[in-house]
Design a protein around this motif. Structure first.
Motif, PDB file in Angstrom:
ATOM      1  N   LYS A 134      32.513  65.372  24.827  1.00 41.03           N
ATOM      2  CA  LYS A 134      33.315  65.315  23.598  1.00 41.03           C
ATOM      3  C   LYS A 134      34.016  66.663  23.530  1.00 41.03           C
ATOM      4  N   TYR A 135      35.267  66.682  23.945  1.00 44.77           N
ATOM      5  CA  TYR A 135      35.956  67.960  24.160  1.00 44.77           C
ATOM      6  C   TYR A 135      36.217  68.698  22.862  1.00 44.77           C
ATOM      7  N   ASN A 136      35.845  69.959  22.858  1.00 48.69           N
ATOM      8  CA  ASN A 136      36.072  70.819  21.716  1.00 48.69           C
ATOM      9  C   ASN A 136      36.829  72.051  22.190  1.00 48.69           C
ATOM     10  N   TYR A 137      37.968  72.342  21.552  1.00 48.21           N
ATOM     11  CA  TYR A 137      38.832  73.438  22.014  1.00 48.21           C
ATOM     12  C   TYR A 137      38.077  74.742  22.184  1.00 48.21           C
ATOM     13  N   ARG A 138      37.223  75.036  21.222  1.00 49.92           N
ATOM     14  CA  ARG A 138      36.617  76.353  21.238  1.00 49.92           C
ATOM     15  C   ARG A 138      35.514  76.469  22.287  1.00 49.92           C
ATOM     16  N   ASP A 139      34.802  75.379  22.519  1.00 45.45           N
ATOM     17  CA  ASP A 139      33.701  75.435  23.487  1.00 45.45           C
ATOM     18  C   ASP A 139      34.184  75.257  24.919  1.00 45.45           C
ATOM     19  N   ALA A 161      42.225  79.453  15.330  1.00 40.85           N
ATOM     20  CA  ALA A 161      40.977  80.100  15.721  1.00 40.85           C
ATOM     21  C   ALA A 161      41.215  81.122  16.819  1.00 40.85           C
ATOM     22  N   ASN A 177      41.789  68.481  14.222  1.00 35.70           N
ATOM     23  CA  ASN A 177      41.935  69.808  14.810  1.00 35.70           C
ATOM     24  C   ASN A 177      40.860  70.772  14.308  1.00 35.70           C
ATOM     25  N   ASN A 234      37.854  69.914  16.188  1.00 34.65           N
ATOM     26  CA  ASN A 234      37.964  70.328  17.584  1.00 34.65           C
ATOM     27  C   ASN A 234      37.889  71.836  17.758  1.00 34.65           C
ATOM     28  N   GLY A 235      37.831  72.546  16.667  1.00 30.73           N
ATOM     29  CA  GLY A 235      37.684  73.990  16.771  1.00 30.73           C
ATOM     30  C   GLY A 235      38.986  74.749  16.854  1.00 30.73           C
ATOM     31  N   ALA A 236      40.100  74.121  16.459  1.00 34.95           N
ATOM     32  CA  ALA A 236      41.383  74.809  16.576  1.00 34.95           C
ATOM     33  C   ALA A 236      41.628  75.754  15.411  1.00 34.95           C
ATOM     34  N   PHE A 237      40.957  75.499  14.265  1.00 30.78           N
ATOM     35  CA  PHE A 237      41.226  76.316  13.082  1.00 30.78           C
ATOM     36  C   PHE A 237      40.062  77.250  12.788  1.00 30.78           C
TER      37      PHE A 237
END
Lengths: 567, 319
Positions: free
Chosen positions: B57-62, A403, A156, A159-162
């Motif tokens: 490559k999936y990234n939540y923020r992008d 985030a 996570n 993946n940019g969740a935090f």
């Protein structure tokens, strides 16, 4: 007319089927592992040194609180905000939690002009719901209870969740926590040089797995000192099956395979696994050579064959039900509490509950029909034969900030209070004094006589910042047994050695997924003795499948990363 | 407006109307279609660009379009498993059995229902057949387990009482294709037969009447009138079903078979495999890649079948 009826029937059906589509969720009961018992953990959260710590830390905590309010006064808190804290666990319905939150929020409002609400992730399919909620990124949650080994903290974070928590931020908004966590521990919470997690690093608990068993029955079986090896366990199960034909020795469900074979391996080698790679924990080093990565599932062939043979024997003894692989409705732990089964495979923390005369353990309760005056519960921990025991990673419970949070600063301030402020801590973890808990003459925590677990129990599942400085020992637990086991553990334990290693798995994830799948499929058959053919054949087939799926490639890739980090 | 030609009857010829005129003229019909149109735009066409997620490559923020492009990497997982063929085979064979047997049984049931004289019996049996359709797959799974499990199952309790050997289907992969088809038929026959029953009701009474006057018996009526008039419905339903032929019935398989590896050889379909393999790593991109793979095969299947149908019987093809 007929047509009209049929037509309207059809349209009703269409609508119904559309609705039904969304509703057909899968009744998945994945291994809740640590999580499941954790419900109980909060209820009776134990401490190692609470007694000694209690007296002098109170002052410290108060001092700390003043300090923080000084710093906090420089921060603009003019706007009242609501901080949502996400945790795993079922949403309570009795209203007691809300009552506690009202009291807590009055304090939080006064101190940091914020209030706290809780967002629950139910245990059914918790991991996917948890990840999905984080993926929404719409500011639903602010504080996120997470863990590197069972709640995908690193994926996570990647993946940019935090949110990245800069040291300045932590110093300003989370001063007491920042002080109490050592630099070394902060380093374990970093990915690419940024801190993402606040570790629960001041709370003693053991989540190494093993079998809880009936010590009194083991003694009857001739095991005077209790069970201390897998062979003893076999003797024990055999005896139970003969002496108590009504009892299922261990009503396991099909999910226990990975822990069983993992337990077998730590009982027969010096293997130390790396957390968070896959559910089988299939890669690691040995105690003597931590940084040479291997997979015992490929190398320890003889040991695996022996395991397969023993489990076939267990299956033939009738330790579990014949259709164990399809058994999803097992209530083994509850059955253990009333003496209907003879063993429960879970971790030490669960055992501390099972061995104690708590309200739900009816085998110790004189007034219950299930009372057994000899009842005693022992614990055989995996790795006991080889003294192979690894202490819990400090990020087994950790707090992160989403985030997408709109008020990350205030979220950190709230966290600092519920972790370090004595009043907030006790409210949040134990409930309202006099209602959910109280202190007896000897300074232990008891439940008041008026307490009714159905109407008064609170659920906050705060496993991401418990603090031994503020914990009060529960009077309910069997501390003699627990302290003596913990003392044994302390003699042989090693610290989790791979805390700083956050594997980069993008390139090898496809291999790992397929390896996990192979491991699951074969191990279910092996660990429950359901394979056809000989033990040698099935192990050879399994290892060949692992090789075909590229396990050597994964091992090599991990070795490269470990070398880069530690050499 | 300028080229408005008027026919003898005073109506504007459709071919010469502008697009706006056509819309205006069919406004009532179009209005009735509106919910369906909105539904498809919102849930089928609008999300289409999201297919892109299968290639990043999936990234939540992008977000979907900001994430890193990785080409076909997300598809590798399926190929690497070495099971793609077997999984696809299982999925397709099960679906074929479901589609063919399902429609066959449903047609037979619809005809039987139609031939029933007693109204009450007809309604009762229809309802009884219909009910299983509304039972959640989770419950179906439990039901089957309670019937078939080795130690306490209903079937085995009876077998043992009768002095026979207990039966262990949960460790016998051979029986599952049959069992699953039976369970599926039990669940869906009622629903499907209503569709056919509806189209039987739609047959012009006059034709049936005329046949009776000509002396056709019951069999002849079914064979020469009812079955031929059901053909378009069968073909259309088949076409729809074929589009989903690589999409397995996850609910049924997952809940009934569970995660019992002893049975995977004969029961593992794409959905269940992907679910198990990706649950641990929660990867949107891989899951989408699999979905895309299934959709493409489904699309090809529809196109091919439609093409074949068009060759044989142009009137019955979808487009």
């Amino acid at each position: 007319m007929k047509k009209k009826i049929v037509a309207s029937l059809l349209s009703v059906m269409m609508v119904a089927s559309l609705v039904a589509c969304g509703g057909s969720s899968s009744g998945d009961t994945t291994e809740t592992d640590t999580a499941e018992t954790a419900t109980e953990e909060t209820a009776e959260a134990e401490t190692e040194e609470a007694e000694t710590a209690e007296a002098d830390t109170t002052e410290e905590a108060e001092e700390g609180a003043e300090e923080s309010s000084e710093t906090a006064s420089d921060i603009d808190t003019s706007e009242h905000v609501v901080i949502t804290y996400m945790t795993t666990g079922g949403k309570p319905t009795n209203g007691a939690t809300e009552e506690m939150l009202d009291e807590l929020n009055a304090i939080l409002t006064e101190k940091v002009n914020a209030e706290l609400q809780i967002y629950y992730i139910d245990w059914t399919n918790y991991l996917s719901v948890y990840n999905l909620t984080l993926a929404q990124m719409d500011g639903t949650v602010d504080l996120v209870g997470t863990a590197t080994d069972w709640l995908d903290a690193w994926p996570n974070a990647k993946n940019g969740a935090f949110l990245e928590l800069s040291e300045d931020m932590l110093k300003t908004y989370c001063p007491q926590t920042y002080e109490s966590v050592s630099q070394e521990h902060w380093d374990l919470c970093k990915y690419n040089g940024e801190i993402y997690l606040i570790p629960e690093d001041n709370y003693a608990q053991w989540t190494n797995h093993g079998f809880s068993y009936r010590l009194d029955w083991a003694k009857e079986a001739g095991l005077e000192n209790g069970v201390h090896s897998w062979e003893d366990m076999t003797t024990y199960f055999k005896y139970v099956k003969e002496a108590y034909p009504d009892i299922i020795p261990w009503d396991s469900d099909g999910t226990q395979y990975a822990t069983m074979v993992g337990g077998w391996i730590s009982s027969h080698s010096n293997y130390v696994s790396i957390d968070g790679l896959n559910s089988g924990a299939m890669w690691g080093g040995t105690k003597d050579d931590l940084y040479t990565i291997y997979s015992p599932y490929v190398t320890d062939t003889d040991s695996l064959v022996e395991f397969a043979k023993l489990m076939k024997e267990w299956d033939e003894i009738g330790v579990w039900k014949t259709d164990v692989l399809n058994n999803t409705a097992s209530t083994n732990r509850d059955d253990f509490r009333i003496g209907k089964v003879a063993a429960e495979q879970h971790h030490t923390q669960t055992w501390t509950d099972l061995c104690s005369p708590t309200a739900s353990n009816l085998i110790y309760d004189e007034s219950s029909e299930y009372y057994d005056e000899d009842a005693e519960t022992g614990f055989f921990y995996f790795g006991e034969e080889m003294d192979n025991l690894v202490a819990l990673s400090i990020t087994h419970g950790a707090m992160a900030v989403s985030a997408a949070s709109e008020n990350p600063e205030r979220a950190l301030m709230v966290y600092d209070l519920i972790r370090n402020d004595e009043e907030c801590y006790k409210l949040f973890n134990y409930g309202i004094q006099g209602k959910q808990w109280d202190v007896d003459d000897s300074g232990l925590r008891v439940t008041p006589e008026t307490y009714n677990s159905e109407t008064d129990a609170i659920t906050t599942n705060f496993w991401w910042g418990r603090n031994d400085d503020l914990e009060i020992r529960s009077a309910e637990l069997n501390w003699d047994a627990i302290d003596s086991l913990y003392a044994d553990y302390d003699k042989i334990k090693i610290d989790y050695p791979y805390g700083q290693f956050i594997p980069e798995v993008d390139e090898i994830q496809a291999y790992i997924d397929n390896i996990t799948e192979i491991h699951t499929n074969y191990m279910k058959q092996i660990a429950f003795g359901k394979y056809s053919g000989t033990a040698e054949e099935i192990v050879a087939e399994y290892q060949q499948a692992l090789k075909d799926a590229g396990i050597d490639t994964v091992t090599a890739a991990l070795q490269e990363q470990i070398d880069a980090l530690y050499k | 407006m300028e080229s408005k030609s008027v026919t003898k009857k005073g109506k504007v010829q459709t071919s010469q109307m502008t697009f706006g005129q056509k819309i205006w003229r069919n406004r009532t019909l179009l209005f009735m279609c509106l919910p369906a149109i909105v539904f498809f735009i919102a849930f089928s066409y609008a999300p289409l660009p999201g297919i892109w997620v299968a290639f990043v490559k999936y990234n939540y923020r992008d977000g979907i379009f900001g994430s890193k492009f990785v080409g076909m990497q997300n598809f590798e997982f399926l190929a690497q498993s070495g099971k793609l063929l077997q999984l696809t085979k299982n999925t397709i064979l099960y679906n074929l059995a479901f589609i063919i047997l399902g429609n066959l049984v449903a047609v037979v049931m619809a005809i039987l229902l139609n031939e029933m004289q007693s109204k009450i019996f007809k309604k009762v049996s229809q309802t009884m057949m219909f009910l299983p359709y509304f039972i959640s797959q989770v419950l179906v799974g439990l039901l089957v387990f309670n019937l078939l499990n080795y130690d306490t199952g209903f079937v085995n309790t009876i077998l043992v009482k009768l002095g026979m050997e207990p039966w262990g289907p949960y460790s016998d992969k051979g029986v599952w294709p049959v069992l699953l088809v039976i369970i599926h038929l039990w669940q869906t026959t009622g629903y499907n037969s209503v569709v056919y029953f509806a189209s039987i009701c739609g047959i012009d009474e006059e034709i049936v009447e005329a046949a009776r006057v000509d002396g056709a018996n019951g069999w002849q009526k079914i064979w020469y009138i009812i079955l031929p008039s059901l053909k378009p419905t069968v073909v259309i339903l088949l076409l729809f079903a074929l589009g989903g032929i690589v999409k397995g019935n996850f609910g049924l398989f997952y809940n009934v078979v569970g995660t019992n590896p002893l049975l995977y050889d004969t029961t593992d379909i794409i959905e269940t495999y992907v679910y198990r393999a990706t649950m641990t790593d929660f990867n949107f991109s891989t899951a989408s890649a699999v979905g895309l793979y299934q959709s493409i095969i489904g699309f090809l299947m529809v196109m091919i079948t439609n093409f074949i149908v068009k060759k044989i019987e142009p009137d019955y093809s979808l487009f």
